[in-house]
Motif scaffolding. Structure first.
Motif, PDB file in Angstrom:
ATOM      1  N   TRP A  36       0.848  -1.187   0.000  1.00 31.56           N
ATOM      2  CA  TRP A  36       0.000   0.000   0.000  1.00 31.56           C
ATOM      3  C   TRP A  36       0.890   1.246   0.000  1.00 31.56           C
ATOM      4  N   PHE A  37       0.513   2.208  -0.820  1.00 28.86           N
ATOM      5  CA  PHE A  37       1.190   3.490  -0.902  1.00 28.86           C
ATOM      6  C   PHE A  37       0.134   4.583  -0.796  1.00 28.86           C
ATOM      7  N   ARG A  38       0.574   5.807  -0.562  1.00 29.27           N
ATOM      8  CA  ARG A  38      -0.355   6.934  -0.551  1.00 29.27           C
ATOM      9  C   ARG A  38       0.299   8.152  -1.170  1.00 29.27           C
ATOM     10  N   GLN A  39      -0.571   9.021  -1.680  1.00 31.30           N
ATOM     11  CA  GLN A  39      -0.086  10.226  -2.334  1.00 31.30           C
ATOM     12  C   GLN A  39      -0.995  11.395  -1.991  1.00 31.30           C
ATOM     13  N   ALA A  40      -0.412  12.395  -1.353  1.00 30.55           N
ATOM     14  CA  ALA A  40      -1.126  13.620  -1.030  1.00 30.55           C
ATOM     15  C   ALA A  40      -0.926  14.618  -2.168  1.00 30.55           C
ATOM     16  N   PRO A  41      -1.809  15.599  -2.310  1.00 24.67           N
ATOM     17  CA  PRO A  41      -1.682  16.572  -3.406  1.00 24.67           C
ATOM     18  C   PRO A  41      -0.331  17.258  -3.398  1.00 24.67           C
ATOM     19  N   GLY A  42       0.322  17.284  -4.553  1.00 28.41           N
ATOM     20  CA  GLY A  42       1.593  17.961  -4.688  1.00 28.41           C
ATOM     21  C   GLY A  42       2.787  17.222  -4.131  1.00 28.41           C
ATOM     22  N   LYS A  43       2.567  15.980  -3.667  1.00 23.75           N
ATOM     23  CA  LYS A  43       3.650  15.204  -3.066  1.00 23.75           C
ATOM     24  C   LYS A  43       3.875  13.908  -3.831  1.00 23.75           C
ATOM     25  N   GLU A  44       5.013  13.266  -3.554  1.00 25.94           N
ATOM     26  CA  GLU A  44       5.325  11.993  -4.182  1.00 25.94           C
ATOM     27  C   GLU A  44       4.515  10.873  -3.550  1.00 25.94           C
ATOM     28  N   ARG A  45       4.453   9.753  -4.270  1.00 24.34           N
ATOM     29  CA  ARG A  45       3.779   8.579  -3.743  1.00 24.34           C
ATOM     30  C   ARG A  45       4.687   7.915  -2.703  1.00 24.34           C
ATOM     31  N   ASP A  46       4.190   7.776  -1.490  1.00 23.37           N
ATOM     32  CA  ASP A  46       4.985   7.276  -0.366  1.00 23.37           C
ATOM     33  C   ASP A  46       4.558   5.871   0.050  1.00 23.37           C
ATOM     34  N   PHE A  47       5.538   5.125   0.525  1.00 22.96           N
ATOM     35  CA  PHE A  47       5.300   3.784   1.023  1.00 22.96           C
ATOM     36  C   PHE A  47       4.513   3.822   2.334  1.00 22.96           C
ATOM     37  N   VAL A  48       3.531   2.935   2.458  1.00 21.71           N
ATOM     38  CA  VAL A  48       2.739   2.831   3.683  1.00 21.71           C
ATOM     39  C   VAL A  48       2.967   1.486   4.363  1.00 21.71           C
ATOM     40  N   ALA A  49       2.740   0.396   3.611  1.00 22.22           N
ATOM     41  CA  ALA A  49       2.859  -0.933   4.207  1.00 22.22           C
ATOM     42  C   ALA A  49       3.036  -1.975   3.115  1.00 22.22           C
ATOM     43  N   ALA A  50       3.664  -3.101   3.479  1.00 23.15           N
ATOM     44  CA  ALA A  50       3.858  -4.188   2.529  1.00 23.15           C
ATOM     45  C   ALA A  50       3.804  -5.520   3.250  1.00 23.15           C
ATOM     46  N   ILE A  51       3.426  -6.558   2.499  1.00 20.38           N
ATOM     47  CA  ILE A  51       3.347  -7.904   3.068  1.00 20.38           C
ATOM     48  C   ILE A  51       3.893  -8.899   2.050  1.00 20.38           C
ATOM     49  N   SER A  52       4.586  -9.919   2.550  1.00 27.12           N
ATOM     50  CA  SER A  52       5.239 -10.885   1.670  1.00 27.12           C
ATOM     51  C   SER A  52       4.241 -11.843   1.026  1.00 27.12           C
ATOM     52  N   TRP A  53       4.704 -12.604   0.071  1.00 31.32           N
ATOM     53  CA  TRP A  53       3.874 -13.630  -0.555  1.00 31.32           C
ATOM     54  C   TRP A  53       3.321 -14.598   0.494  1.00 31.32           C
ATOM     55  N   ARG A  54       4.223 -15.004   1.400  1.00 33.99           N
ATOM     56  CA  ARG A  54       3.821 -15.973   2.416  1.00 33.99           C
ATOM     57  C   ARG A  54       2.931 -15.348   3.482  1.00 33.99           C
ATOM     58  N   GLY A  55       3.001 -14.035   3.605  1.00 36.20           N
ATOM     59  CA  GLY A  55       2.236 -13.341   4.640  1.00 36.20           C
ATOM     60  C   GLY A  55       2.919 -13.327   5.987  1.00 36.20           C
TER      61      GLY A  55
END
Length: 130
Positions: A36-55
Motif C-alpha cells: 500500500w502506498f499513498r499520495q497527497a496533493p503535490g507530493k510523491e507517492r509514499d510507502f505505507v505498508a507491505a506484506i510478503s507472498w507468504r504473509g
C-alpha cells in the motif's frame, strides 16, 4: 494484465479508524506480494505498508507504525489495510500494488519502493478532518 480495485476510503474524523481493501478484478491463480502506498496533493507517492507472498513478513512506513496493520487473504490476491488513530496528515489517495514473483524472489520478501511493483489500483481517497 491484473486489475486491482481498492475500496473503503472515506471522510473520517481525527482519531477514527478505516479499513481499506484491495482485490484483483479477475480470479487469478497468480500470487503476488502486496503493498500500500499513498499520495497527497503535490507530493510523491509514499510507502505505507507491505506484506510478503507468504504473509509472514510485514513492513511499515515510519509515520504509520503502530497505527496501521496490513493483512492478506492467504495466497489470494487480496489485501487489507486497517488504519487506526487516524491523523489529518494521513489524508491522501491510497493505492494498492502487487508484484509478480520473479525467479530471484523469496516468498518472505517485502517491497517498499514504487518501482518494485508491477500492478496498481486506481486509488481510494482517505480524508481525515473534523
Amino acid at each position: 494484465q491484473v486489475q486491482l480495485v481498492e475500496s473503503g476510503g472515506e471522510l473520517v474524523q481525527p482519531g477514527g479508524s478505516l479499513r481499506l481493501s484491495c482485490a484483483a478484478s479477475e480470479r487469478t491463480t497468480e500470487t503476488y506480494a502486496m503493498g500500500w502506498f499513498r499520495q497527497a496533493p503535490g507530493k510523491e507517492r509514499d510507502f505505507v505498508a507491505a506484506i510478503s507472498w507468504r504473509g509472514d513478513r510485514k513492513n511499515y512506513g515510519n509515520s504509520v507504525k503502530g497505527r496501521f496493520t496490513i493483512s492478506r487473504n492467504g495466497a489470494e490476491s487480496r489485501s487489507s489495510l486497517q488504519m487506526n488513530s487516524l491523523k489529518p496528515e494521513d489524508t491522501a489517495v491510497y493505492y494498492c500494488a502487487a508484484r509478480t514473483r520473479q525467479a530471484r524472489d523469496s516468498v518472505h520478501d517485502v517491497y517498499t519502493k514504487v518501482s518494485e511493483y508491477d500492478y496498481w489500483g486506481q486509488g481510494t481517497q482517505v480524508t481525515v478532518s473534523s
